[in-house]
Design an enzyme around this catalytic site. Sequence first.
Site, PDB file in Angstrom:
ATOM      1  N   THR A   1      -1.638   9.018   2.654  1.00 25.10           N
ATOM      2  CA  THR A   1      -1.877   7.528   2.962  1.00 25.10           C
ATOM      3  C   THR A   1      -2.575   7.202   4.119  1.00 25.10           C
ATOM      4  O   THR A   1      -3.241   7.938   5.102  1.00 25.10           O
ATOM      5  CB  THR A   1      -0.463   6.811   2.940  1.00 25.10           C
ATOM      6  OG1 THR A   1       0.011   7.186   4.065  1.00 25.10           O
ATOM      7  CG2 THR A   1       0.459   7.403   1.832  1.00 25.10           C
TER       8      THR A   1
ATOM      9  N   TYR B   1       4.490  11.432  18.633  1.00 27.42           N
ATOM     10  CA  TYR B   1       5.594  10.951  17.472  1.00 27.42           C
ATOM     11  C   TYR B   1       6.674  10.691  18.148  1.00 27.42           C
ATOM     12  O   TYR B   1       7.695  10.053  17.486  1.00 27.42           O
ATOM     13  CB  TYR B   1       5.605  11.848  16.449  1.00 27.42           C
ATOM     14  CG  TYR B   1       5.855  11.164  15.085  1.00 27.42           C
ATOM     15  CD1 TYR B   1       5.136  10.473  14.252  1.00 27.42           C
ATOM     16  CD2 TYR B   1       7.503  11.487  14.695  1.00 27.42           C
ATOM     17  CE1 TYR B   1       5.344  10.005  13.138  1.00 27.42           C
ATOM     18  CE2 TYR B   1       7.764  11.014  13.267  1.00 27.42           C
ATOM     19  CZ  TYR B   1       6.693  10.301  12.346  1.00 27.42           C
ATOM     20  OH  TYR B   1       6.973   9.711  11.401  1.00 27.42           O
TER      21      TYR B   1
ATOM     22  N   ASN C   1      10.909   0.703   3.517  1.00 35.30           N
ATOM     23  CA  ASN C   1       9.827   1.562   3.597  1.00 35.30           C
ATOM     24  C   ASN C   1       9.043   1.248   4.553  1.00 35.30           C
ATOM     25  O   ASN C   1       8.374   2.254   5.218  1.00 35.30           O
ATOM     26  CB  ASN C   1       9.072   1.558   2.055  1.00 35.30           C
ATOM     27  CG  ASN C   1       7.629   2.100   2.036  1.00 35.30           C
ATOM     28  OD1 ASN C   1       7.625   3.345   2.152  1.00 35.30           O
ATOM     29  ND2 ASN C   1       6.901   1.288   2.305  1.00 35.30           N
TER      30      ASN C   1
ATOM     31  N   LYS D   1      13.110   6.902  13.683  1.00 38.65           N
ATOM     32  CA  LYS D   1      13.741   7.452  12.244  1.00 38.65           C
ATOM     33  C   LYS D   1      15.239   8.011  12.480  1.00 38.65           C
ATOM     34  O   LYS D   1      15.730   8.271  11.701  1.00 38.65           O
ATOM     35  CB  LYS D   1      12.619   8.420  11.889  1.00 38.65           C
ATOM     36  CG  LYS D   1      11.337   7.847  11.663  1.00 38.65           C
ATOM     37  CD  LYS D   1      11.246   6.780  10.323  1.00 38.65           C
ATOM     38  CE  LYS D   1       9.951   6.570   9.858  1.00 38.65           C
ATOM     39  NZ  LYS D   1       9.849   5.490   8.665  1.00 38.65           N
TER      40      LYS D   1
ATOM     41  N   ARG E   1       0.910  -1.076  -0.026  1.00 44.10           N
ATOM     42  CA  ARG E   1       0.047   0.096  -0.005  1.00 44.10           C
ATOM     43  C   ARG E   1       0.827   1.300  -0.241  1.00 44.10           C
ATOM     44  O   ARG E   1       2.021   1.006   0.185  1.00 44.10           O
ATOM     45  CB  ARG E   1      -0.976  -0.122   1.136  1.00 44.10           C
ATOM     46  CG  ARG E   1      -1.603  -1.099   1.617  1.00 44.10           C
ATOM     47  CD  ARG E   1      -2.395  -0.849   2.808  1.00 44.10           C
ATOM     48  NE  ARG E   1      -1.729  -1.343   4.019  1.00 44.10           N
ATOM     49  CZ  ARG E   1      -1.313  -0.483   5.185  1.00 44.10           C
ATOM     50  NH1 ARG E   1      -2.214   0.732   5.218  1.00 44.10           N
ATOM     51  NH2 ARG E   1      -0.848  -0.799   6.160  1.00 44.10           N
ATOM     52  N   GLY E   2       0.247   2.445  -0.028  1.00 40.29           N
ATOM     53  CA  GLY E   2       0.882   3.760   0.361  1.00 40.29           C
ATOM     54  C   GLY E   2       2.032   3.929  -0.803  1.00 40.29           C
ATOM     55  O   GLY E   2       2.147   3.570  -2.059  1.00 40.29           O
TER      56      GLY E   2
ATOM     57  N   ASN F   1       7.192  -9.992   8.684  1.00 41.51           N
ATOM     58  CA  ASN F   1       7.213  -8.742   9.774  1.00 41.51           C
ATOM     59  C   ASN F   1       8.599  -8.399   9.933  1.00 41.51           C
ATOM     60  O   ASN F   1       9.508  -9.018  10.280  1.00 41.51           O
ATOM     61  CB  ASN F   1       6.543  -9.210  11.196  1.00 41.51           C
ATOM     62  CG  ASN F   1       6.946  -8.164  12.200  1.00 41.51           C
ATOM     63  OD1 ASN F   1       7.451  -7.000  11.669  1.00 41.51           O
ATOM     64  ND2 ASN F   1       6.511  -8.322  13.239  1.00 41.51           N
ATOM     65  N   VAL F   2       8.925  -7.293   9.337  1.00 39.22           N
ATOM     66  CA  VAL F   2      10.263  -6.798   9.263  1.00 39.22           C
ATOM     67  C   VAL F   2      11.136  -6.437  10.478  1.00 39.22           C
ATOM     68  O   VAL F   2      12.190  -6.394  10.643  1.00 39.22           O
ATOM     69  CB  VAL F   2      10.626  -5.488   8.096  1.00 39.22           C
ATOM     70  CG1 VAL F   2      10.270  -5.936   6.730  1.00 39.22           C
ATOM     71  CG2 VAL F   2      10.061  -4.491   8.595  1.00 39.22           C
TER      72      VAL F   2
ATOM     73  N   ARG G   1       0.458  -7.614   7.225  1.00 43.99           N
ATOM     74  CA  ARG G   1      -0.972  -7.979   7.817  1.00 43.99           C
ATOM     75  C   ARG G   1      -1.703  -8.003   6.445  1.00 43.99           C
ATOM     76  O   ARG G   1      -2.878  -8.561   6.601  1.00 43.99           O
ATOM     77  CB  ARG G   1      -1.383  -7.021   8.774  1.00 43.99           C
ATOM     78  CG  ARG G   1      -0.639  -7.086  10.069  1.00 43.99           C
ATOM     79  CD  ARG G   1      -1.651  -6.225  11.086  1.00 43.99           C
ATOM     80  NE  ARG G   1      -1.003  -6.374  12.377  1.00 43.99           N
ATOM     81  CZ  ARG G   1      -0.377  -5.502  13.098  1.00 43.99           C
ATOM     82  NH1 ARG G   1      -0.429  -4.409  12.559  1.00 43.99           N
ATOM     83  NH2 ARG G   1      -0.127  -5.642  14.427  1.00 43.99           N
TER      84      ARG G   1
HETATM   85  N1  LIG Z   1       2.467   9.246   4.864  1.00 44.00           N
HETATM   86  C1  LIG Z   1       3.076  10.105   5.415  1.00 44.00           C
HETATM   87  O1  LIG Z   1       2.748  11.286   5.498  1.00 44.00           O
HETATM   88  C2  LIG Z   1       4.583   9.846   5.379  1.00 44.00           C
HETATM   89  C3  LIG Z   1       5.467  10.943   5.881  1.00 44.00           C
HETATM   90  C4  LIG Z   1       6.790  10.689   6.032  1.00 44.00           C
HETATM   91  C5  LIG Z   1       7.307   9.585   6.125  1.00 44.00           C
HETATM   92  N2  LIG Z   1       6.573   8.516   5.795  1.00 44.00           N
HETATM   93  C6  LIG Z   1       7.183   7.077   5.803  1.00 44.00           C
HETATM   94  O2  LIG Z   1       6.658   6.421   4.470  1.00 44.00           O
HETATM   95  C7  LIG Z   1       6.755   4.948   4.625  1.00 44.00           C
HETATM   96  C8  LIG Z   1       5.818   4.425   4.000  1.00 44.00           C
HETATM   97  O3  LIG Z   1       4.337   5.300   4.888  1.00 44.00           O
HETATM   98  P1  LIG Z   1       2.953   5.292   4.199  1.00 44.00           P
HETATM   99  O4  LIG Z   1       2.420   6.277   4.621  1.00 44.00           O
HETATM  100  O5  LIG Z   1       2.891   4.400   2.898  1.00 44.00           O
HETATM  101  O6  LIG Z   1       2.206   4.076   5.164  1.00 44.00           O
HETATM  102  P2  LIG Z   1       1.197   3.025   5.137  1.00 44.00           P
HETATM  103  O7  LIG Z   1       0.156   3.443   3.945  1.00 44.00           O
HETATM  104  O8  LIG Z   1       0.791   3.043   6.565  1.00 44.00           O
HETATM  105  O9  LIG Z   1       1.812   1.866   4.626  1.00 44.00           O
HETATM  106  C9  LIG Z   1       2.713   1.183   5.549  1.00 44.00           C
HETATM  107  C10 LIG Z   1       3.092  -0.189   4.919  1.00 44.00           C
HETATM  108  O10 LIG Z   1       4.189  -0.545   5.816  1.00 44.00           O
HETATM  109  C11 LIG Z   1       3.882  -2.231   5.697  1.00 44.00           C
HETATM  110  N3  LIG Z   1       4.159  -2.681   7.014  1.00 44.00           N
HETATM  111  C12 LIG Z   1       3.790  -2.221   8.554  1.00 44.00           C
HETATM  112  N4  LIG Z   1       4.429  -2.856   9.208  1.00 44.00           N
HETATM  113  C13 LIG Z   1       5.161  -3.658   8.705  1.00 44.00           C
HETATM  114  C14 LIG Z   1       5.869  -5.065   9.281  1.00 44.00           C
HETATM  115  N5  LIG Z   1       6.269  -4.950  10.486  1.00 44.00           N
HETATM  116  N6  LIG Z   1       6.728  -5.677   8.253  1.00 44.00           N
HETATM  117  C15 LIG Z   1       6.465  -5.437   6.860  1.00 44.00           C
HETATM  118  N7  LIG Z   1       5.671  -4.403   6.546  1.00 44.00           N
HETATM  119  C16 LIG Z   1       5.057  -3.732   7.311  1.00 44.00           C
HETATM  120  C17 LIG Z   1       2.248  -2.139   5.629  1.00 44.00           C
HETATM  121  O11 LIG Z   1       1.850  -3.572   5.331  1.00 44.00           O
HETATM  122  P3  LIG Z   1       0.489  -4.314   5.602  1.00 44.00           P
HETATM  123  O12 LIG Z   1      -0.572  -3.363   4.819  1.00 44.00           O
HETATM  124  O13 LIG Z   1       0.564  -5.790   5.374  1.00 44.00           O
HETATM  125  O14 LIG Z   1       0.133  -3.867   7.152  1.00 44.00           O
HETATM  126  C18 LIG Z   1       2.197  -1.170   4.681  1.00 44.00           C
HETATM  127  O15 LIG Z   1       2.436  -1.875   3.230  1.00 44.00           O
HETATM  128  C19 LIG Z   1       7.086   4.584   6.251  1.00 44.00           C
HETATM  129  O16 LIG Z   1       8.432   4.602   6.444  1.00 44.00           O
HETATM  130  C20 LIG Z   1       6.488   6.215   6.824  1.00 44.00           C
HETATM  131  O17 LIG Z   1       7.023   6.284   8.032  1.00 44.00           O
HETATM  132  C21 LIG Z   1       5.074   8.756   5.609  1.00 44.00           C
END
Ligand SMILES: NC(=O)c1ccc[n+]([C@@H]2O[C@H](COP(=O)([O-])OP(=O)(O)OC[C@H]3O[C@@H](n4cnc5c(N)ncnc54)[C@H](OP(=O)(O)O)[C@@H]3O)[C@@H](O)[C@H]2O)c1
Length: 393
Positions: free
Chosen positions: A323, A285, A223, A292, A148-149, A196-197, A171
């Site tokens: 996301t 946070y 990611n 991070k 996702r995302g 689960n990483v 998940r």
């Molecule tokens: N969105 C923002 O505004 C934002 C801003 C700054 C940084 N980021 C960073 O960007 C990255 C992606 O964020 P996102 O917004 O795309 O998040 P998201 O939509 O919540 O997606 C999170 C992803 O990580 C996977 N994940 C979670 N825990 C995991 C685990 N233990 N092992 C393997 N996979 C796992 C989830 O898989 P499942 O679907 O299977 O759970 C999902 O694919 C993250 O590192 C986040 O900190 C995001």
Amino acid sequence: MNPSLEAACAQPLSPLARQGVAEFNRGAYFEAHEAFEAAWQAESAPVREMYQALVQAAAVCLHLKRGNLTGARKVLKRCEGHLETLPPRCQGIEIATLHAALLPLVEAARANAAAGRPLTEGLTFPRLAATPPQSFAGKVALVTGSGRGIGRAIALHFARRGADVVVNFFRNRAPAEETADQIRALGRKALVVKANVGEIADLDTLFEATEKAFGGLDILVHNAASGYNRPAMQQKPRGWDWTMNINARSFLFAAQRAAPLMAARGGGAMVAVSSPGSVRVLPEYVVVGASKAALEAITRYLAVELAPQGIVVNAVSPGVVLTDALKHFATFRGNDIIGEVEAATPAGRLVTPEDVAAVVGFLCTPEAAMIRGQVIWIDGGYSLPMRTAQEAS
Ligand SMILES: NC(=O)c1ccc[n+]([C@@H]2O[C@H](COP(=O)([O-])OP(=O)(O)OC[C@H]3O[C@@H](n4cnc5c(N)ncnc54)[C@H](OP(=O)(O)O)[C@@H]3O)[C@@H](O)[C@H]2O)c1
């Protein structure tokens, strides 16, 4: 070829859009217009906007060829609207450059009309130049959390440019399978691995499956992230361990498993996805911010220690991206934080998953080889200090 137009049609152009470029370059603006419009209707943002700019470019040329100066000027005005709302480079198209080539064309036509000459006399119509796309052909990329995302956008970015991709989820299998289907639809191979990483044994599973399926690895994007979002005084050791293991520890131990696979192929690239909470204080946070910060430190150490093996290591730090992750933050519920962030972003819009993917992709190209151990912020300038004249006085 008009040397003033350096508009670059980078990959991924859909077959329809490619057809449009070919028609445009042979001066068949009606056909080009039709093809770009069909490509536009078939796409979603931000590719959609890029194609819209091309629709308008074709329309300007078509109007001029048909002797309709008013029509051409009207469309050009709409292109100017694009200049204000779109980033200068939109998915490989230099919209500003495209406009810069159309403006003198329309001006020259206007001068012809004023002088009573045929509208298109002496006009050099622009051409769209296709630049060689970033290519990851023959490469294998593993993107953690890519169901996702942002992770999905990164996985698709690599697949569109020729890489086979390992899609990892924890998940939610269904979206991960969807990502894999999209990769396969692009003609690339995809392997879906549940892991689960944050668990070392799962990392073993992930890398063993990668090696078995593809025989090696060229690109690792860390990611995946998770976290316990609550104020510092309400945090518990369990939340700390959970968050640190998934967000930070995983990168170190994934890198240990990835490095030999990359070294065997002469090198590779690793990119970690961090967040501004590593250096800034964001509501609820604290543990994610700490994880991070650790992730960024690990990035610097890996950049130095893996350099002799030809492995380039960097991190990116995106601003707010819409996301599912935002659902977990109380701050984003019931407030117009998104609107406020958008308004305070010099680039004029929120960061998209594709924006992040493009920078991650760049960091994995030979052109970025001299960027090492850096954290590249992708936030449209949101974090830059800005004060109104009133505040400054
Ligand atoms: N969105 C923002 O505004 C934002 C801003 C700054 C940084 N980021 C960073 O960007 C990255 C992606 O964020 P996102 O917004 O795309 O998040 P998201 O939509 O919540 O997606 C999170 C992803 O990580 C996977 N994940 C979670 N825990 C995991 C685990 N233990 N092992 C393997 N996979 C796992 C989830 O898989 P499942 O679907 O299977 O759970 C999902 O694919 C993250 O590192 C986040 O900190 C995001």
